[in-house]
Enzyme design. Structure first.
Site, mmCIF file in Angstrom:
data_model
loop_
_atom_site.group_PDB
_atom_site.id
_atom_site.type_symbol
_atom_site.label_atom_id
_atom_site.label_comp_id
_atom_site.label_asym_id
_atom_site.label_seq_id
_atom_site.Cartn_x
_atom_site.Cartn_y
_atom_site.Cartn_z
ATOM 1 N N ARG B 210 0.853 -1.205 0.000
ATOM 2 C CA ARG B 210 0.000 0.000 0.000
ATOM 3 C C ARG B 210 0.874 1.236 0.000
ATOM 4 N NH1 ARG B 210 -5.315 -2.085 3.170
ATOM 5 N NH2 ARG B 210 -5.395 -3.967 1.939
ATOM 6 N N GLU B 212 0.646 4.123 0.954
ATOM 7 C CA GLU B 212 0.127 5.180 1.835
ATOM 8 C C GLU B 212 1.235 6.171 2.149
ATOM 9 O OE1 GLU B 212 -1.578 3.451 5.311
ATOM 10 O OE2 GLU B 212 -3.247 2.575 4.209
ATOM 11 N N ARG B 218 1.365 2.412 13.148
ATOM 12 C CA ARG B 218 0.565 1.210 12.880
ATOM 13 C C ARG B 218 0.302 0.931 11.407
ATOM 14 N NH1 ARG B 218 -5.164 2.338 15.788
ATOM 15 N NH2 ARG B 218 -5.747 4.266 14.763
ATOM 16 N N HIS B 219 1.059 1.596 10.540
ATOM 17 C CA HIS B 219 0.954 1.306 9.101
ATOM 18 C C HIS B 219 2.309 0.900 8.547
ATOM 19 C CE1 HIS B 219 -2.661 3.826 9.649
ATOM 20 N NE2 HIS B 219 -3.155 3.070 8.682
ATOM 21 N N GLU B 352 -7.936 -1.700 14.718
ATOM 22 C CA GLU B 352 -8.576 -2.671 13.845
ATOM 23 C C GLU B 352 -7.570 -3.757 13.459
ATOM 24 O OE1 GLU B 352 -9.785 -0.999 10.029
ATOM 25 O OE2 GLU B 352 -9.441 -2.995 9.195
ATOM 26 N N SER B 355 -10.866 -6.838 8.566
ATOM 27 C CA SER B 355 -12.110 -6.391 7.940
ATOM 28 C C SER B 355 -12.664 -7.544 7.147
ATOM 29 C CB SER B 355 -11.844 -5.250 6.964
ATOM 30 O OG SER B 355 -11.915 -4.026 7.615
ATOM 31 N N ARG B 403 -0.254 -6.572 12.745
ATOM 32 C CA ARG B 403 -1.114 -5.992 13.792
ATOM 33 C C ARG B 403 -1.513 -7.040 14.826
ATOM 34 N NH1 ARG B 403 -5.170 -1.303 11.806
ATOM 35 N NH2 ARG B 403 -3.570 0.143 11.070
#
Lengths: 429, 429
Positions: B210, B212, B218-219, B352, B355, B403
């Site tokens: 990703r 980002e 936390r990423h 989280e 998902s 995570r």
């Protein structure tokens, strides 16, 4: 409550199944369906006059490869698959398939590979094709069990990297924010760094990426590699480990995938330990008995030579004692004959499955060997640093998972062993 | 014959060990070493007057973090680690470490994260740090065992793809020969296609990518995702599966990683089934009791809201019944209240973890939902095609492996849970 088709036996009284409509035959008063789920087939017979009207209507309108839910009475019938059939009270179309199908799932004659991959989700509905992937999953299961039981630590190494493992040009470049990066060709440097970290025994099963231009039946641009590295071990130790692993995987598949092997009409050629070991020099000699273009010491073994040697060997085997100059810089030269290295290839008669070696663990020798390959030690600083602060002797190998499956199941094309192949021309699905 | 340090007990008579020099103390007549291998520590005591000269010489010259082979007599000594020490006859320096070390392995005070990652191979020599990766490996082991025992098929999906899963901009572009391609953000579309293929239950543990821009604790830009997909299942079925998996992994780690947990000084907060389920609407309400910026229905839960809800819940929990508009196009809307979807997030009190959703399996509804997100169905042709020819109802989820480890072990930064993190600024080692 739905049950798997394989769990419906001639003595089951009543069953509810969900599956795909594999075949439809309408004989006037009787309609026959062959319904397929992951576990097998069942014949569904509808006597039109006696069956509930809703069942007859649904059966009339349903198309092949639709998903259906059927509930009814089970009858033992000798000539039906599995010796039983289902006579439905309920017949519900859960998901209707359009027609014509882009690929015929029930067809006996195989379509072209490209057509098949274009509709891969339909292609793998064929029991023969699905069997390959059930076996591949079983092989991954066996590999995990084997290595965990031997005390290996599973590691995850980065796929986005700044430097090429072997300095080659076969790299896919990535735009990583403002930097240039590459897709990793191999976890080689990272698994070696974990030896410096004291992990002692590590493994990873992960994608590797090679921007090879040529399109062949045994290369993929994205493949799966099983990588193993062991500290305080030499090339002989990890060759034994590799043999053990291969035999274990074959035994696991033979035991757990009988139905799939039957579907594929494959009888596994069970490998036996120890695999014969021949030197590179012997391999060249064997090849030169039959190949038209004679090889000289120091040549790479090409496809023709591999084939000739494989035919002579007739089973899994190792080629050892490779010329240092045609093996990567991280392979350990023999102290007394540094023109030869403690490198090996593990071969199936058809092709190479694995390459490995005892590695160079001495910093200065490694720098020297990197230079000798025309590479720059500066590009490998992050890796070389790990050799300055207590790097133990170590050895390891990488094994091509698709090649393992391809040779185990005698598949003609490596694309058969991967769900969504990536090659020179293919990027979808 | 070398044995592991943990296998040297007070009753062992003679032992040969190989390991790293963790600590050195010279008390004049006596030299003490603490030697470390993967399994533990042992004290080595050298009475300089009595010891062989070669041993004394080697012991004098050896630097910290060098690899040494030591053989000698074992003596029970209460105050030494493990209640025993080794008095060497042989002391061989196998691989010498340069000094000064870029990072102190024996140091109690932790260095900065960046310094640590720069010398990751040294950083993970620290028993506390290594413990994280032994536990991560055990978690992967438990995940494999759990899913294989439930009949899941392990699949491998491509990481080089032509289309973005969610049409987002957070993609790393690759030059794939003459074509533009991307690193896959998620196996979502591919695992769903395997439902159309009739695989019924599949899983994959693989890298996701990703792009980002933001750099947080936390990423990661390259992470590991456990992806699961199940046919003929709804969101409730796969939530139960997810609960079972989480509990199983915790139990496995608690049972098999006692020493590592002790090293980390972590007492696992064992989750219990069933995890409480709250609706998105309830989650908003709970958050709004404490967060300064009040949330309205349809807002994403930000970090502050997640924290507030997590504190109120105090354990793993599910948030269900999400607004359809803030979940991806492949989440199934409830038939009677299509503004809500059968989507869920599985939360640790801190963040989280997963998902999931029952997916849309109806082709036309899926096209409609893709359009509603402002995306073009044409870009998803390879995926949509699988919905036209008998796609079963299905559900699944993705779980962030880093995570999971980060929250299980109460790590402050997700970079602690990955050997070689990739973030906005970091591409090496």
């Amino acid at each position: 409550m739905r049950i798997s088709i394989q769990d419906v036996t001639p003595t089951t009284e009543y069953a509810e199944i969900i599956g795909w409509v594999h075949e439809v035959r309408d004989l006037g008063g009787l309609a026959f369906f062959l319904i397929r789920d992951r576990t097998g087939f069942i014949q569904v017979t509808i006597p039109k006059k006696k069956a509930p009207e809703a069942v007859v209507e649904a059966a009339k309108s349903v198309s092949r490869e639709s998903v259906v839910r059927i509930a009814g009475t089970v009858k033992g019938i000798e000539k039906a698959p599995g010796g039983r059939e289902l006579v439905p009270d309920e017949f519900e179309i859960i998901s209707s398939a359009a027609s014509p199908l882009p690929l015929d799932v029930a067809e006996k004659v195989s379509a072209e590979m490209d057509t098949r991959i274009d509709s891969r989700f339909l292609d793998v509905r064929k029991p023969r094709v699905k069997a390959i992937f059930v076996i591949r999953s079983a092989a991954v299961h066996a590999i995990n069990d084997f290595l965990f039981s031997r005390g290996f630590i599973h590691i995850t190494t980065p796929k986005i990297v700044a430097a090429a493992t072997e300095g080659g040009t076969e790299l896919f470049p990535i735009a990583y924010f403002e930097k240039e990066a590459f897709l990793n060709q191999s976890p080689q440097l990272y698994k070696q760094m974990m030896m410096a970290a004291g992990f002692e025994k590590v493994f990873e099963i992960a994608p590797i990426f090679r921007a090879e231009e040529h399109n062949t039946v045994r290369h993929l641009n994205e493949a799966t590699s099983l990588d193993v590295e062991v500290s305080f071990a030499d090339h002989n130790d990890v060759m034994e480990l590799l043999e053990d692993l291969i035999v274990t995987v074959y035994e696991y598949v033979a035991e757990h995938c009988k139905a799939e092997l039957a579907n594929l009409e494959v009888e596994l050629a069970m490998p036996t330990k120890p695999f014969p070991r021949i030197t590179y020099a012997e391999a060249i000699e064997i090849a030169n008995r039959t190949v038209p273009e004679k090889l000289a010491f120091g040549d790479d073994l090409g496809t023709a030579a591999e084939k000739a040697i494989g035919e002579a060997m007739g089973q899994h085997y190792f080629i050892v004692d490779w010329p240092t100059e045609i093996k990567p810089y991280y392979a350990m030269p023999y102290p007394d004959t540094p023109e030869l290295s403690k490198a090996f290839d593990m071969m199936h008669p058809r092709m190479e499955l694995s390459s490995g070696a005892q590695r160079v663990h001495q910093h200065d020798l490694l720098v020297e060997q990197i230079r000798a390959k025309g590479l720059s030690p500066e590009s490998f600083e992050f890796y070389l640093k790990a050799f300055e602060y207590g790097m133990p002797p170590h050895a390891g190998w990488g094994l091509g998972v698709e090649r393992l499956i391809m040779t185990m199941l005698d598949l003609p094309n490596i694309r058969e062993a991967v769900l969504f192949p990536r090659d020179r021309h293919r990027l979808t699905p």
